[in-house]
Scaffold this active site. Sequence first.
Site, mmCIF file in Angstrom:
data_model
loop_
_atom_site.group_PDB
_atom_site.id
_atom_site.type_symbol
_atom_site.label_atom_id
_atom_site.label_comp_id
_atom_site.label_asym_id
_atom_site.label_seq_id
_atom_site.Cartn_x
_atom_site.Cartn_y
_atom_site.Cartn_z
ATOM 1 N NE ARG A 1 60.302 -12.844 -54.742
ATOM 2 C CZ ARG A 1 59.259 -13.324 -54.118
ATOM 3 N NH1 ARG A 1 59.154 -13.186 -52.826
ATOM 4 N NH2 ARG A 1 58.306 -13.936 -54.764
ATOM 5 C CG HIS B 1 54.278 -12.521 -46.561
ATOM 6 N ND1 HIS B 1 55.115 -13.210 -47.403
ATOM 7 C CD2 HIS B 1 54.992 -11.481 -46.075
ATOM 8 C CE1 HIS B 1 56.280 -12.611 -47.436
ATOM 9 N NE2 HIS B 1 56.240 -11.562 -46.637
ATOM 10 C CB CYS C 1 54.043 -7.401 -44.809
ATOM 11 S SG CYS C 1 53.776 -7.184 -43.039
ATOM 12 C CG ASN D 1 54.077 -19.756 -48.771
ATOM 13 O OD1 ASN D 1 53.674 -19.409 -49.872
ATOM 14 N ND2 ASN D 1 54.780 -18.973 -47.988
#
Length: 163
Positions: free
Chosen positions: A61, A98, A105, A119
């Site tokens: 991250r 994502h 990404c 999510n």
Amino acid sequence: MALTNAQILAVIDSWEETVGQFPVITHHVPLGGGLQGTLHCYEIPLAAPYGVGFAKNGPTRWQYKRTINQVVHRWGSHTVPFLLEPDNINGKTCTASHLCHNTRCHNPLHLCWESLDDNKGRNWCPGPNGGCVHAVVCLRQGPLYGPGATVAGPQQRGSHFVV
């Protein structure tokens, strides 16, 4: 200190300029229904911070760092395009998802803003050619999809997720 709309837009503009500097990585991935496809992700390298203004925040991250009025604000770089969106939907905390299931990404076309339940549910998704039922369709099959998986995915109970 609350940011003005002009300051928020300046952060978004800066992020959009920077995201184009990430290397484009091509992945061959399962799309569901036995089909394979190709995705193009903008990835931040893991070995070292990428360019001026990036700080490492864990092994996979990164956060974008920008100074506004001499105050350093750290923005979760995945959430920057959604700064003008509400913090919650129907009382549920929101996060950047994502659609490609690649946590490194930063391709804006691979991100969407939704509840944390939605999510997490993407991990069990059969993919776009396997019957994805998400409002914003997944770009690939979820990493936890397999025999016995449910499209509904988990629900949050406290700080844990259960199916």
